[in-house]
Design an enzyme around this catalytic site. Structure first.
Site, PDB file in Angstrom:
ATOM      1  N   HIS A 103       0.812  -1.210   0.000  1.00  0.00           N
ATOM      2  CA  HIS A 103       0.000   0.000   0.000  1.00  0.00           C
ATOM      3  C   HIS A 103       0.846   1.262   0.000  1.00  0.00           C
ATOM      4  CE1 HIS A 103      -3.370  -2.480  -0.077  1.00  0.00           C
ATOM      5  NE2 HIS A 103      -4.242  -1.572   0.318  1.00  0.00           N
ATOM      6  N   ASP A 164      -5.793   4.796  10.026  1.00  0.00           N
ATOM      7  CA  ASP A 164      -7.226   4.888   9.706  1.00  0.00           C
ATOM      8  C   ASP A 164      -7.719   3.639   8.989  1.00  0.00           C
ATOM      9  OD1 ASP A 164      -7.134   7.398  10.740  1.00  0.00           O
ATOM     10  OD2 ASP A 164      -7.130   8.434   8.819  1.00  0.00           O
ATOM     11  N   GLU A 275      -9.729  13.688  15.044  1.00  0.00           N
ATOM     12  CA  GLU A 275      -9.213  13.982  13.705  1.00  0.00           C
ATOM     13  C   GLU A 275      -9.999  15.162  13.133  1.00  0.00           C
ATOM     14  OE1 GLU A 275      -8.518  10.984  10.795  1.00  0.00           O
ATOM     15  OE2 GLU A 275      -7.266   9.744  12.101  1.00  0.00           O
TER      16      GLU A 275
HETATM   17  P1  FAD Z   1       4.307  -1.673   1.982  1.00  0.00           P
HETATM   18  O1  FAD Z   1       3.748  -0.639   1.108  1.00  0.00           O
HETATM   19  O2  FAD Z   1       4.313  -3.034   1.474  1.00  0.00           O
HETATM   20  O3  FAD Z   1       5.788  -1.243   2.433  1.00  0.00           O
HETATM   21  C1  FAD Z   1       6.090   0.072   2.851  1.00  0.00           C
HETATM   22  C2  FAD Z   1       7.607   0.249   3.053  1.00  0.00           C
HETATM   23  O4  FAD Z   1       8.008  -0.500   4.178  1.00  0.00           O
HETATM   24  C3  FAD Z   1       8.452  -0.268   1.878  1.00  0.00           C
HETATM   25  O5  FAD Z   1       9.620   0.494   1.792  1.00  0.00           O
HETATM   26  C4  FAD Z   1       8.766  -1.678   2.296  1.00  0.00           C
HETATM   27  O6  FAD Z   1       9.940  -2.156   1.696  1.00  0.00           O
HETATM   28  C5  FAD Z   1       8.918  -1.532   3.799  1.00  0.00           C
HETATM   29  N1  FAD Z   1       8.502  -2.707   4.524  1.00  0.00           N
HETATM   30  C6  FAD Z   1       7.350  -3.411   4.405  1.00  0.00           C
HETATM   31  N2  FAD Z   1       7.343  -4.420   5.290  1.00  0.00           N
HETATM   32  C7  FAD Z   1       8.504  -4.327   5.978  1.00  0.00           C
HETATM   33  C8  FAD Z   1       9.083  -5.091   7.013  1.00  0.00           C
HETATM   34  N3  FAD Z   1       8.461  -6.136   7.529  1.00  0.00           N
HETATM   35  N4  FAD Z   1      10.306  -4.727   7.461  1.00  0.00           N
HETATM   36  C9  FAD Z   1      10.964  -3.657   6.942  1.00  0.00           C
HETATM   37  N5  FAD Z   1      10.456  -2.915   5.968  1.00  0.00           N
HETATM   38  C10 FAD Z   1       9.240  -3.251   5.495  1.00  0.00           C
HETATM   39  N6  FAD Z   1      -0.588   5.542   7.270  1.00  0.00           N
HETATM   40  C11 FAD Z   1      -0.751   6.093   8.471  1.00  0.00           C
HETATM   41  O7  FAD Z   1       0.211   6.303   9.195  1.00  0.00           O
HETATM   42  N7  FAD Z   1      -1.981   6.416   8.934  1.00  0.00           N
HETATM   43  C12 FAD Z   1      -3.108   6.162   8.223  1.00  0.00           C
HETATM   44  O8  FAD Z   1      -4.193   6.445   8.681  1.00  0.00           O
HETATM   45  C13 FAD Z   1      -2.965   5.559   6.955  1.00  0.00           C
HETATM   46  N8  FAD Z   1      -4.041   5.266   6.222  1.00  0.00           N
HETATM   47  C14 FAD Z   1      -3.874   4.654   5.011  1.00  0.00           C
HETATM   48  C15 FAD Z   1      -5.007   4.321   4.264  1.00  0.00           C
HETATM   49  C16 FAD Z   1      -4.872   3.686   3.050  1.00  0.00           C
HETATM   50  C17 FAD Z   1      -6.116   3.327   2.253  1.00  0.00           C
HETATM   51  C18 FAD Z   1      -3.587   3.409   2.538  1.00  0.00           C
HETATM   52  C19 FAD Z   1      -3.424   2.775   1.202  1.00  0.00           C
HETATM   53  C20 FAD Z   1      -2.458   3.753   3.259  1.00  0.00           C
HETATM   54  C21 FAD Z   1      -2.592   4.375   4.506  1.00  0.00           C
HETATM   55  N9  FAD Z   1      -1.496   4.729   5.281  1.00  0.00           N
HETATM   56  C22 FAD Z   1      -1.655   5.283   6.505  1.00  0.00           C
HETATM   57  C23 FAD Z   1      -0.138   4.578   4.751  1.00  0.00           C
HETATM   58  C24 FAD Z   1       0.466   3.264   5.163  1.00  0.00           C
HETATM   59  O9  FAD Z   1       0.813   3.275   6.522  1.00  0.00           O
HETATM   60  C25 FAD Z   1       1.740   3.013   4.365  1.00  0.00           C
HETATM   61  O10 FAD Z   1       1.473   3.102   2.993  1.00  0.00           O
HETATM   62  C26 FAD Z   1       2.319   1.645   4.674  1.00  0.00           C
HETATM   63  O11 FAD Z   1       3.604   1.580   4.118  1.00  0.00           O
HETATM   64  C27 FAD Z   1       1.490   0.567   4.070  1.00  0.00           C
HETATM   65  O12 FAD Z   1       1.789  -0.663   4.641  1.00  0.00           O
HETATM   66  P2  FAD Z   1       2.048  -1.916   3.768  1.00  0.00           P
HETATM   67  O13 FAD Z   1       1.992  -3.046   4.712  1.00  0.00           O
HETATM   68  O14 FAD Z   1       1.202  -1.990   2.578  1.00  0.00           O
HETATM   69  O15 FAD Z   1       3.576  -1.614   3.380  1.00  0.00           O
END
Ligand code: FAD
Length: 524
Positions: A103, A164, A275
């Site tokens: 994400h 969120d 918020e």
């Molecule tokens: P990924 O997108 O898969 O990875 C993100 C980064 O972290 C990459 O650089 C990846 O290489 C690294 N990574 C992933 N897993 C690990 C691991 N285990 N160890 C080390 N590095 C790792 N964020 C907020 O803070 N508050 C919110 O309210 C919020 N709402 C959101 C709502 C939506 C609909 C979306 C799409 C995103 C939101 N986000 C929010 C953002 C979200 O926290 C970040 O995009 C987060 O990176 C997504 O997590 P993911 O598991 O998909 O990570």
């Protein structure tokens, strides 16, 4: 065990590398990579085709195909793979990116021609809830927060700090911060972790906490995946409420809205979640903000007309259990009596704690049916110091940003005292700062104000405005293209960031999609 879909593979590609400061096209041929990966003693498997999912993310603007995806079964699979790449040294271009739920917005979890580790393959590992005096849960870093919530609720417990949206992984949000309306009280998710298991850029498995390997512990929290792959986390819990009163009220004056928000996040006795939303809509049709809420006074509410003004919606919750229902209404009344919102705009609803926390998923399901979830998301998240929030809103809302029809815009303050400045995360240097999140979806082909290019240029105008007005703004979920920009993002903390990189990932193997460090490659 090897997966049956593994196929023979040879990687030949042209990339641009910097040699003595000059950009040159280089043909890199590594026919030995897949066979060496296939020989690794992993319990999971590598896939070498069908990996398009790993070249996609929520932002849907960056698409880099990896050479291989590791679907690990155990932590040792991740350690073996990284150790292997580390031992290949600078002669290999291979990099490694952990992918949580993908994400990210700008390819941060992608590894062009490298190895993506599909962290969700680990998520089936058992979650262990410890229901003692200071309860906590041990989870795999590939676990989705929604699954953790559901498991903890069985014990009447829940994590304290949220995002969120809960369909994100533990490792993904801990690598950033994890911010939501509870952060004013509990800090971000990175302030609510006791212990981590991490695989470094040399393939070492390290347990770290405040007491043990503290530098690595603080480094990986908010560390953008640069110092290690988080494989397990110990997350702090609290008793979970059963129900939530969910409240929305409107303001037409930002300074009054902000004063009330700041009062609430500083008060002892206050709401559980705070918020805010900005509604810029010149047409005056602004009913989305209250569509599933009930007016406190239907007669008064029917007379409210927005006149196309920019409005600010304060969003609050108060948690309660059914036996406290009578008291909670009184408490809410007292708290609301201290605020200065437009009286006819008080709207309330009541939902379970699970429904409240998982609210964005409900919105996701609706957007998916309209085909709006898979569109590009040129999001911009900023942290604005309190002293400049008025200049920011005057400059941005209504002049640069002329409507909010393409997605929500959030604005809410948090207390810096709840953030730990030993982590890698950088905040503005003030006791209170605001998260301002522009969250549009874009129609790629549109030439209108919902088009991708238009929305990207809007973000650039906002960033330029902040820079020219010297507002001291930091990006959250930062995206930069040059190392100078990263240096300026980290400011005085850059040196520590670089030291940690050379200690834990000296070859710059990890998280190349963040574009902070480039792997040093020796060309023979
Ligand atoms: P990924 O997108 O898969 O990875 C993100 C980064 O972290 C990459 O650089 C990846 O290489 C690294 N990574 C992933 N897993 C690990 C691991 N285990 N160890 C080390 N590095 C790792 N964020 C907020 O803070 N508050 C919110 O309210 C919020 N709402 C959101 C709502 C939506 C609909 C979306 C799409 C995103 C939101 N986000 C929010 C953002 C979200 O926290 C970040 O995009 C987060 O990176 C997504 O997590 P993911 O598991 O998909 O990570």
């Amino acid at each position: 065990m090897r997966h049956p879909t593994n196929t023979p593979f040879s990687s030949t590609s042209f990339i641009v590398v910097l040699v003595f400061g000059m950009a040159i096209d280089v043909c890199l041929c590594f026919p030995g990579i897949p066979s060496s990966l296939m020989a690794l003693p992993v319990l999971g498997y590598f896939s070498f085709d069908g990996n398009e999912f790993a070249a996609k993310d929520f932002g849907n603007q960056f698409h880099y195909l990896p050479s291989a995806v590791l679907h690990p079964k155990k932590v040792s699979d991740i350690a073996e793979t990284i150790k292997h790449v580390w031992q290949m040294g600078p002669a290999s271009t291979l990099t490694v990116a952990a992918r949580g739920h993908g994400h990210s917005l700008q390819g941060q979890a992608q590894a062009p021609q490298g190895i993506v580790i599909n962290m969700e393959s680990l998520s089936g590992q058992e979650m262990q809830v410890h229901n003692g005096k200071l309860p906590y849960v041990d989870v795999s870093a590939g676990e989705l927060w929604i699954n953790i919530l559901q498991e903890c609720l069985k014990y009447g417990l829940a994590p304290k700090s949220w995002t969120d949206y809960l369909h994100l992984t533990v490792g993904g949000t801990l690598s950033n911060a994890g911010i939501s309306g509870q952060a004013f009280r509990h800090g971000p998710q990175i302030s609510n972790v006791h212990q981590l298991e991490v695989v470094t850029g040399k393939g070492e498995v390290v347990i770290c906490s405040e007491e043990k390997n503290a530098d690595l512990f603080h480094g990986v929290l908010g560390g953008l995946g640069q110092f290690g792959i988080i494989t397990r986390a110990r997350i702090s819990l609290e008793p979970a409420p059963k129900m939530v009163k969910w409240i929305r009220v409107l303001y037409s004056d930002f300074s009054i809205f902000a004063r009330d928000q700041e009062h609430l996040i500083s008060a002892q006795n206050t709401f559980d979640y705070i918020e805010g939303l900005v509604i810029v809509n010149k047409t005056g049709l602004v009913n989305n903000w209250r569509s599933s809420f009930n007016p406190e006074d239907p007669e008064q509410a029917s007379h409210f007309i927005s006149d196309g003004k920019t409005l600010f919606c304060l969003e609050l919750t108060k948690n309660f259990n059914p036996d406290e229902a009578a008291n909670v209404d009184k408490e809410i009344k007292t708290l609301l009596s201290q605020l200065n919102y437009i009286p006819s705009t008080l709207f309330i609803t009541e939902v379970t704690y699970l429904e409240f926390l998982d609210r964005v998923h409900a919105a996701e399901l609706k957007l998916r049916t309209k085909g709006l979830w898979e569109l590009p998301h040129p999001w911009l998240n900023l942290l604005v110091p309190k002293s400049n929030i008025l200049s920011f809103t005057e400059g941005v809302f209504g002049s640069i940003l002329t409507d909010t029809n393409n997605g929500p815009v959030l604005v809410y303050p948090v207390n810096k005292s709840k953030w730990d400045n030993r982590t890698s995360f950088v905040t503005p240097d003030e006791d209170i700062f605001y998260l301002v999140a522009f969250l549009p979806h874009a129609v790629p082909s549109s030439a209108e104000n919902n088009g991708l290019q238009y929305l990207i240029s809007l973000n650039n105008r906002i960033l330029n405005f902040c820079e020219e007005a010297h507002l001291g703004v930091k990006q959250y979920l930062p995206h930069y293209t040059t190392q100078d920009e990263w240096k300026s993002h980290f400011g005085p903390r850059w040196e520590v960031f670089v030291q940690r990189k050379s200690a834990y990932d000296p070859l710059a193997i990890l998280a190349p999609g963040q574009r902070i460090f480039q792997k040093a490659i020796s060309i023979l």
